[in-house]
Every structure is written in structure tokens, then in C-alpha cells.
Write a protein that holds these residues in place. Structure first.
Motif: not given
Length: 654
Positions: A497-499, A501, A536-538, A540, A543, A578-579, A622
Motif C-alpha cells: 500500500s503506497d501513497n 510519500e 495527487d489523488s489522495d 498526501s 505521486c 490504483y488511481d 479510481h
């Protein structure tokens, strides 16, 4: 004379546009007593009494139709002219000016008595020479009603020829610009900014009849004897076929341009080119540039377009009249249409030629090559749209509630109002749909929770709401009949699971591309390249993007590859989520974003599990792909799997 009313409304495929009257070529021929082989351009006129008239060019001449009662359109006059496929008409005060490629110069037609009983429209003269120079053929006309000048474009190898309408019945040549052929022009007077008080001509132009070095010239034509090209490099765009016609947005910040031959020359869908012209109103902007390209992914050839408020009315040959909402000026979306050419939307020269959307009644007329004149009106856009500020849930831990936040409001360019208390969440976690009233949390946002589910359950859900007229709208639009949103409940066994960052070990490679390498970082935002995501999509921060830098971030000439770390995919509830953000201003065969998976790490073989080959717009999407879907492709779940993303652009496009 006209076929009108309810009997026509099911004749042609349409969405939110009502067909009120239809006058065929046979009707025009019967009225005029001559052969009529095709229709072409059109314009409109409103008499001092407020009565409304359509003016349509025909192969035989120019016809005038009263549409004050749009369901009972009546032909009132026909003025003959040289037989020609091409004709154009424009209006100044109570005169109509008509030209053709068949010659005849400029026909001057008086509309002073158009409300009368007899001789309602009269040909009062023609301009057939400029001094001693014969000047017969013309392709299109433009009129600047503020300055009182008429502009003739094209005809032979001509550029612009400019006439004073100080005496509207006797136009006089005041100047010309012949650096290039001009196919069509819009000419306006600016009132604010660095060009306040100046008369500016936007010219779709090129050499060799517009076919070579096709582009946009921007001319200061204030001094008719000293015309100045404001941007000598000219404006170009990728995969240009033929610069056809341009029309300004209401705020004059953008020009929407149709390229007539990119569909056939480059095998592209119907495109509209968005030219940033804000240098004309903002002294802080140095030059014009191509800002974006939008499409409805139809195959038809783009032709004439006009803007009214936030609406763009496009006559796109075989796909008919297409109406776009330009609230997002760089990425307009189609909201209505009527197809006057039933059957194939192939890129051929049939169907609708032009339209005129400026009548006070908001009646719109459409001219059609084979079918004559259509009188239509858009229905009120009272629909509702739903968006999700926090995104759609793709997965949820079992035995816990899943919250859904939805924004419910008017659709693009619409007037829909949400009926109080109507937004509802409907979900099914295996026992049938349950409906839950959503809580109004302010700002147009509504919230509700999906009850706990068991591990492995697949949850289906959709949102509904009503407008104040009692009409129900759902998201997805056809839920629950054929589609709905879906997510799965799973035990928390995620192996990756990777954002983004931190660096978890993704690798990149170049496969032939000359630019656009994958890079991890915070999206760079620049007005000179407006195609990138703003974040980025979330939220945070970081990306992976292609060439995350100021300016052009496009992939060119091949592919760039992004490969994941190793993923353990042995749990039966494993999935890929994924986004992605994919802005494609032009599309060539083989272009797109492709997702592949390997059951044996870098060694492969790689199996494609998703392909995105059309413009995704300027927002994140998404995606979730379940283990069963991947296994169905012949892939075995292992503890040594990898996923890779290939961004491909075969041509050096912008």
C-alpha cells in the motif's frame, strides 16, 4: 410549409433538444420554383418588431424563414444567386449580405420590409468589383457590428478584404490583408486590457488554400491600411489538419477552434482546439498558445461552432448539433445533442453545416447539407450531478461501517436544485438493496454509512436524489437497472500500500520514448502547460508523474515504464487498486496508459489487465481489479508478482 410540433420529436436521435420545425430542401425548391441541391450556412435576424427570422444559404441562393412561432416555421422569401455548394450570409442593421464560391460578389439584400406581406425581402445591389478589379468568389463573411465593417474571407487565394458599411447599401473597400489564405474569421472590438479600443481579427489561415501551415493568425485591423500581425509565429496545434473556424468564449479569454481535417488526416475523434487568447485582455500574458483540446470521442468531422454564455454549439457534420458546457473552459463536456444525419457518424461531409444560437427566444436553427433547415430549442437543464469529494470507496475492512460523502448539485451549466431530504444512499451487501437517507452536512455535501459487512462480501451501491420538479437522478445514471458502484470487504492483509510519500522500491525504464520519464514528486502546476493534475489523488502530496517539471510533461516517441516492488498475491481476496490521471490532447493508434501484471516478478511474462486509450479528462480515476478477474486472464496468483504501468505516445505531440 414546415413539418412541426410533436410529430417530429422522435424522428431524429436527440438528448435535451426538441425539434420544433423542419423545412426540407424539397420545401425550399417548391417555394422558389428552382432546383435546390444542398443547404450550407445560416444566420439569424430579429426585426424591429421582435419577429425572428432564419436565413439559410442554399445551392440556389438565400432563403428567409420566419420562426417567430418555432413550431410553425414559414418560408417568406428566396433570393437567387450563383449555383454553389458554398454560400455564407451575415447581417448588419437591416441588410443581409450573401456570398458564394460560385461568384456573384457580395449580394446586398434589404430586410426593411421583412415583416410585410409582399416583397418582404429585396435584392438591392451587388459588389462585383473593387475599383477596377473583378472580385467575384468569396468563401465566408464576418461582420463587426460595433465598428461597422464587413470582412470577406477566402475565395480563390484571397486573405481578408475589408469593407466599410457606413452606407450599408453600398459597401466600400477600405483595405486588405493577403499574407495568407483566410478560410474564416471572427472580428471584434476590445474594450478592456492592452488592446482596448482596437479591432482584432482572428483568422483561420494557411498557405495553398489553407492546407499548408494551417493555423491561426491574430491581426490588429484597426487601421485598414496598416494591418498588424500581433503574433507573427502564428498559433499551431498538434496533428493540425485544416484550420476551419474559431469563435471566442464570452469572456474573450479563449478561442474555440474546429479543425476540419484532423479526423480524416490523423484518424482522430472530433476535436475542438482551445486557444488561450488572454494576452489580448491581460497585459501579464505574453502570447497566445494552445491551452487544451477536448473531444466527445465521436468520429464525425468538426465544422462550425458558436458560443453563448457557458454553452458551445457545434455543428459537427454527421453527428449533428452538439452542445458543450464550458464552465470548465479548458475541458468542456457534452450536455445535449440532436443528430440530423441518422445512421453512421463516420468522418464524411454530410449532415449539419452550421447553426445560429443567438435569437432572444433561445430558439436555435441548424442548416443541413441534405435535409435543409431545422428549428430546435434546448430543454431546461434541471438535472442533478453527483461527485465524491473523498473519492469512491474501493475496499473496506470487514465488520466496520463505510462512510460515503457525496456532493449533490446542478449538472454542468444546469439549473437543477436538490429537493430537501431527497439524497439517498442505496447499498446491497448480499441481502438486497437497503436505502439510507443521507445527512446534509452543508456546502452541497451529503453523508451516509454502509453497514458492516463480512470478509469477502462484495457491496453494490448507488446514490439517488430528486430535483424540485420531482425528477429522480441516480449515480451511476442507469443504476440500479444495469450498473452501480462496487467495493469489496477484505481482511487487512495488504502486502503493498503506497501513497508515494516514501520510496518503497518502484523502478522506471524508458522504452523508446524521447521524453516523459516517470518521476515521483509533488505535481508541478504551470499555466503554460495546463494539462497536469493540480495535486495527487489522495492529497498526501506525492505521486508518480511523467516528466514532473515546468512546461511540456508529455511522453513522446514511445513508452515509459513504471514497475512496482514485489507483491504477495496469494490471499484469495487479493486485488489491485490504483488511481490514474490521463490527459490526452491528441490520440494516435497505440497511445494510452496500459497496466500489466507478472506472476514471476521482472521475468514475466506480462499480461495486460487494463488499457486506457482515450482522454480521461482533468481529474483522477479510481480503479479496482479483483483476483478473480486477473485469474480469468490466465494469471496464477503467487507471492512474487509485480505490476507495471506503461505510458505510451507514439508521436511527438503536445
Amino acid at each position: 410549409m414546415a413539418d412541426g410540433g410533436a410529430t417530429l420529436r422522435g424522428t431524429f436521435d436527440s438528448n435535451r433538444i426538441d425539434l420544433l420545425s423542419w423545412i426540407s430542401l424539397a420545401d425550399f425548391a417548391a417555394f422558389a420554383g428552382v432546383s435546390v441541391n444542398n443547404g450550407n450556412s445560416c444566420w439569424g435576424y430579429v426585426s424591429p418588431s421582435g419577429r425572428e427570422y432564419a436565413i439559410i444559404g442554399l445551392s440556389s441562393g438565400t432563403a428567409f424563414v420566419e420562426i417567430t412561432d418555432p413550431e410553425d416555421a414559414q418560408i417568406v422569401a428566396h433570393i437567387g444567386g450563383p449555383v454553389s455548394l458554398w454560400r455564407d450570409v451575415k447581417v448588419y442593421q437591416n441588410y443581409c449580405y450573401a456570398i458564394s464560391e460560385g461568384g456573384g460578389g457580395i449580394q446586398i439584400i434589404s430586410l426593411a420590409d421583412i415583416d410585410g406581406v409582399t416583397d418582404r425581402v429585396v435584392l438591392v445591389g451587388s459588389v462585383t468589383e473593387d475599383g477596377t478589379i473583378p472580385t467575384f468568389a468569396t468563401h465566408t463573411l464576418a461582420v463587426n457590428i460595433e465598428s461597422g465593417y464587413l470582412y470577406r474571407a477566402g475565395g480563390g487565394s484571397n486573405g481578408l478584404r475589408i469593407y466599410s458599411l457606413a452606407d450599408p447599401a453600398n459597401p466600400t473597400l477600405e483595405g486588405q490583408w493577403s499574407d495568407r489564405y483566410v478560410h474564416e474569421a471572427q472580428v471584434v472590438t476590445y474594450h478592456t486590457g492592452p488592446y482596448a479600443g482596437r479591432e482584432i481579427a482572428l483568422c483561420c489561415s494557411g498557405f495553398n488554400g489553407g492546407n499548408f501551415q494551417t493555423g491561426l493568425d491574430i491581426l490588429d485591423v484597426t487601421d485598414k491600411q496598416n494591418i498588424v500581425n500581433l503574433y507573427p509565429p502564428r498559433v499551431f496545434w498538434p496533428n493540425a489538419g485544416y484550420s476551419h473556424q474559431i469563435w471566442l468564449s464570452e469572456d474573450r479569454r479563449y478561442g474555440y477552434l474546429n479543425d476540419e481535417l484532423d479526423e480524416t488526416g490523423s484518424n482522430l475523434p472530433t476535436r475542438t482546439i482551445v486557444i488561450d487568447l488572454s494576452f489580448l485582455i491581460d497585459e501579464n500574458v505574453a502570447a497566445p498558445f494552445t491551452a487544451s483540446v477536448f473531444t466527445n470521442n465521436n468520429a464525425a468531422i468538426g465544422h462550425n461552432l458558436y458560443t453563448r454564455g457557458d454553452l458551445i454549439f457545434e455543428s459537427n457534420y454527421r453527428s449533428g448539433l452538439r452542445v458543450f458546457c464550458s464552465e470548465n473552459a479548458l475541458s468542456p463536456v457534452e450536455i445535449a445533442y440532436i443528430d440530423t444525419y441518422p445512421g453512421s457518424d463516420a468522418p464524411n461531409f454530410n449532415g449539419t453545416w452550421s447553426n445560429y444560437p443567438y435569437f432572444p427566444s433561445e430558439t436555435v436553427i441548424i442548416s443541413d447539407l441534405e435535409r435543409g433547415l431545422f428549428v430546435v430549442r434546448m430543454g431546461e437543464l434541471t438535472g442533478l450531478g453527483v461527485s465524491y469529494p473523498q473519492g469512491l470507496p474501493a475496499t473496506a475492512a470487514p465488520d466496520g461501517t463505510t462512510n460515503l460523502l457525496a456532493n449533490v448539485g446542478s449538472e454542468p451549466c444546469g439549473t437543477g436544485t436538490v429537493q430537501t431530504g431527497s439524497p439517498t444512499l442505496h447499498y446491497d451487501n448480499g441481502s438486497g438493496f437497503v436505502s439510507v437517507a443521507m445527512t446534509d452536512v452543508g456546502g452541497g455535501e451529503y453523508e451516509a454509512a454502509i453497514a458492516p459487512t463480512s470478509c469477502g462480501d462484495v457491496v453494490s451501491y448507488y446514490v439517488s436524489a430528486q430535483n424540485v420538479l420531482g425528477e429522480t437522478f441516480t449515480d451511476p445514471p442507469d443504476a440500479p437497472v444495469s450498473t452501480y458502484h462496487v467495493f469489496s470487504a477484505y481482511a487487512d492483509v495488504a502486502t503493498l500500500s503506497d501513497n508515494f510519500e516514501t520510496d518503497l522500491g518502484w523502478t522506471t525504464a524508458v522504452a523508446g520514448a524521447t521524453s516523459g520519464q516517470w518521476q515521483r514528486g509533488v505535481p508541478v502546476v504551470t499555466s503554460s502547460w495546463p494539462h497536469d493534475p493540480s495535486e495527487d489523488s489522495d492529497g498526501s502530496g506525492q505521486c508518480f508523474l511523467t516528466q514532473n517539471a515546468l512546461g511540456n510533461t508529455d511522453v513522446d516517441g514511445g513508452s515509459v515504464v513504471l514497475v512496482s516492488p514485489t507483491i504477495d498475491f496469494t490471499d484469495e481476496h487479493s486485488h489491485v487498486a490504483y488511481d490514474y490521471y490521463l490527459k490526452m490532447t491528441t490520440v494516435s493508434p497505440g497511445d494510452g496508459l496500459f497496466v500489466e501484471i507478472s506472476e514471476n516478478g521482472d521475468a514475466g511474462p506480462w499480461t495486460q489487465i487494463a488499457a486506457y486509450t482515450s482522454d480521461g479528462g482533468m481529474f483522477w480515476h479510481h480503479v479496482q481489479i479483483e483476483a478473480a478477474q486477473i485469474e480469468a486472464l490466465g494469471v496464477t496468483r503467487t507471492e512474487n508478482m509485480k505490476i507495471r504501468f506503461l505510458a505510451t505516445d507514439s508521436l511527438p505531440d503536445a
